[in-house]
Design a protein around this motif. Structure first.
Motif, mmCIF file in Angstrom:
data_model
loop_
_atom_site.group_PDB
_atom_site.id
_atom_site.type_symbol
_atom_site.label_atom_id
_atom_site.label_comp_id
_atom_site.label_asym_id
_atom_site.label_seq_id
_atom_site.Cartn_x
_atom_site.Cartn_y
_atom_site.Cartn_z
ATOM 1 N N TYR A 194 37.500 33.680 35.878
ATOM 2 C CA TYR A 194 36.917 35.030 36.630
ATOM 3 C C TYR A 194 38.037 36.001 36.514
ATOM 4 N N GLY A 195 38.798 36.082 35.715
ATOM 5 C CA GLY A 195 39.740 37.296 35.404
ATOM 6 C C GLY A 195 41.101 37.498 36.290
ATOM 7 N N TYR A 196 41.437 36.235 36.899
ATOM 8 C CA TYR A 196 42.750 36.206 37.734
ATOM 9 C C TYR A 196 43.981 35.708 36.749
ATOM 10 N N ASP A 197 45.079 36.042 36.893
ATOM 11 C CA ASP A 197 46.111 35.670 36.174
ATOM 12 C C ASP A 197 47.405 35.281 37.223
ATOM 13 N N ASP A 198 47.984 34.347 36.532
ATOM 14 C CA ASP A 198 49.393 33.716 37.336
ATOM 15 C C ASP A 198 50.612 33.982 36.262
ATOM 16 N N ILE A 199 51.500 34.248 37.303
ATOM 17 C CA ILE A 199 52.929 34.859 36.819
ATOM 18 C C ILE A 199 54.032 34.019 37.271
ATOM 19 N N ASN B 171 44.737 39.963 40.678
ATOM 20 C CA ASN B 171 43.537 40.062 40.150
ATOM 21 C C ASN B 171 43.327 40.839 38.939
ATOM 22 N N GLU B 172 42.252 41.317 38.384
ATOM 23 C CA GLU B 172 41.963 42.123 37.320
ATOM 24 C C GLU B 172 42.789 43.462 37.658
ATOM 25 N N GLU B 173 42.965 44.045 38.665
ATOM 26 C CA GLU B 173 43.562 45.440 39.081
ATOM 27 C C GLU B 173 44.918 45.204 39.208
ATOM 28 N N GLY B 174 45.474 44.234 39.119
ATOM 29 C CA GLY B 174 46.906 43.810 39.080
ATOM 30 C C GLY B 174 47.497 43.727 40.248
ATOM 31 N N GLU B 175 46.735 43.589 41.278
ATOM 32 C CA GLU B 175 47.009 43.422 42.764
ATOM 33 C C GLU B 175 47.291 42.250 43.152
ATOM 34 N N THR B 176 48.406 41.673 43.992
ATOM 35 C CA THR B 176 48.951 40.297 44.260
ATOM 36 C C THR B 176 48.005 39.783 45.160
ATOM 37 N N ILE B 177 47.298 38.715 44.877
ATOM 38 C CA ILE B 177 46.353 38.107 46.040
ATOM 39 C C ILE B 177 47.000 36.813 46.632
ATOM 40 N N ALA B 178 47.922 36.256 45.889
ATOM 41 C CA ALA B 178 48.453 35.046 46.360
ATOM 42 C C ALA B 178 49.980 34.777 45.921
ATOM 43 N N TYR B 179 50.793 34.363 46.544
ATOM 44 C CA TYR B 179 52.090 34.380 46.416
ATOM 45 C C TYR B 179 52.570 32.816 45.667
#
Length: 395
Positions: free
Chosen positions: A227-232, A252-260
């Motif tokens: 669904y377009g999320y990515d983990d780093i 998320n797809e906009e590059g905003e951090t949504i979970a740490y």
């Protein structure tokens, strides 16, 4: 709706052909339109008010330990409304009272669920409306047509109520056998629809798919990638213990951090993704249509000071699907496992039924007791409502 209108035309034509002395339009008026009511109605009311909900964000010009920004997270909604129009002709039983001085499309009479009606001939409701509830807008309708005779019952209905995600169609035809003036039996066939693929949980099957070595083919976190999320990946040194800590933060797809952390992502966003995945898979499954044999009874006794109306319908466990993919039907509600549909699983029949009772007893001019109740069990859905009352009038 097209099938409903076709049936309507057939019944009107049959009635008009049997009354050659009357003109066609007069026959249609007397058999179908006479005593009907056309209406336009609506209502406006306050939406549900949520309890205040606040949270804090880090000040953009400071750090985690500076004075934070307090944010109002309370959900506010515009007013709710409902408006619609329709035409209805439903006869009330002797014990029924008109709820209001006007019709607005929310009425539900016993004749719409009981096998019998208080009159012979046509009864119907054709209602459509638009509704807004908590900023969600729905287009609802209820189309109901019934024709009752001494030895037959024909009924067809289509109902959609978006706020409660209810979408249902049915049609039935029965032969009726009166036994005396108060009791009757009926038997025939009933067609019903349902949208839900009972027992089928797509995301559970997807997550439990394994290879020959027993390893997960679809690790849980890959649903986020889908669904377009990515983990780093990141590491840092704990300033208190000196240990090196590593984890993954999610964007998320906009590059905003949504979970740490992975754990935070799994406990928050991932839950919504599971439901989203299921809803998308379920939406691709066609509506189911099933035909069932049905038998019923109806008993009606009425006096001014005492009345009893009891009725019921029993759908025998000989159901046959005529629409939809049978693999996802109610036949297989208990045949889905973690690996999918159990191989060579047999069809599992079931029993459905409806029943109702309307009771009133005026013990004297000043005292009365009353009870009303209905119960419906269709598939895994159970709907029941009841009310009881004791009225004492002081004079």
């Amino acid at each position: 709706m097209r099938k409903l209108l076709t049936l309507l035309c057939i019944l009107i034509t049959f009635n008009s052909n049997s009354q050659d002395k009357k003109g066609l339009f007069k026959s249609i008026y007397e058999d179908f339109l006479k005593y009907s009511t056309f209406y336009i109605a609506g209502d406006v009311q306050n939406s549900k008010e949520n309890a205040p909900n606040y949270f804090v964000r880090t000040n953009p010009n400071g750090s985690l330990y500076d004075v934070p920004v307090v944010v109002d997270g309370t959900e506010y909604y515009d007013y709710d409304y409902r408006y619609g129009f329709g035409v209805r002709k439903i006869a009330r039983f002797d014990y029924e009272m008109k709820g209001k001085q006007y019709y607005d499309g929310t009425e539900s009479n016993v004749a719409m669920t009981a096998p019998n009606s208080s009159v012979k001939g046509f009864e119907y409701v054709f209602h459509t409306e638009k509704e807004r509830s908590r900023d969600d807008v729905f287009q609802n309708h209820r189309y109901f047509l019934k024709h009752s005779g001494k030895h037959h019952i024909v009924k067809i209905e289509s109902r959609k109520q978006g706020k409660v995600n209810f979408n249902y169609k049915s049609a039935e035809i029965r032969a009726k056998l009166p036994i005396g003036k108060k009791f009757s039996l009926s038997a025939g066939a009933m067609y019903r629809t349902h949208d839900r693929p009972y027992g089928y949980n797509p995301v559970e099957i997807w997550l439990n798919e394994t290879n020959a070595q027993g390893q997960a083919i679809n690790p849980w976190y890959t649903l986020g990638f889908y669904y377009g999320y990515d983990d780093i990946y990141y590491t840092y040194e704990d300033s208190y213990t000196g240990e090196t800590v590593s984890d993954w933060y999610w964007i998320n797809e906009e590059g905003e951090t949504i979970a740490y952390t992975d754990l935070q992502f799994r406990q928050t966003v991932f839950t919504d993704l599971m439901n989203r995945y299921n809803n998308e898979i379920w939406a691709d499954i066609d509506t189911f249509g099933v035909v069932s044999p049905v038998i019923g009874f109806d008993y009606y006794h009425y006096k001014n000071n005492f009345w009893l109306h009891s009725y019921g319908s029993y759908l025998l466990p000989y159901h046959n699907y005529v629409k939809g993919d049978e693999a996802f039907s109610y036949f297989n509600r208990n045949n889905w496992g973690l690996g999918g549909l159990v191989e060579d699983a047999g069809k599992e029949q079931w029993k459905d039924y409806q029943a109702g009772i309307q009771f009133g007893w005026k013990l004297s001019k000043n005292v009365g007791v009353f009870f009303e109740g209905e119960y419906t069990k269709f598939w895994d859905t159970k709907i029941y409502n009841s009310s009881v009352g004791l009225n004492i009038t002081l004079k």
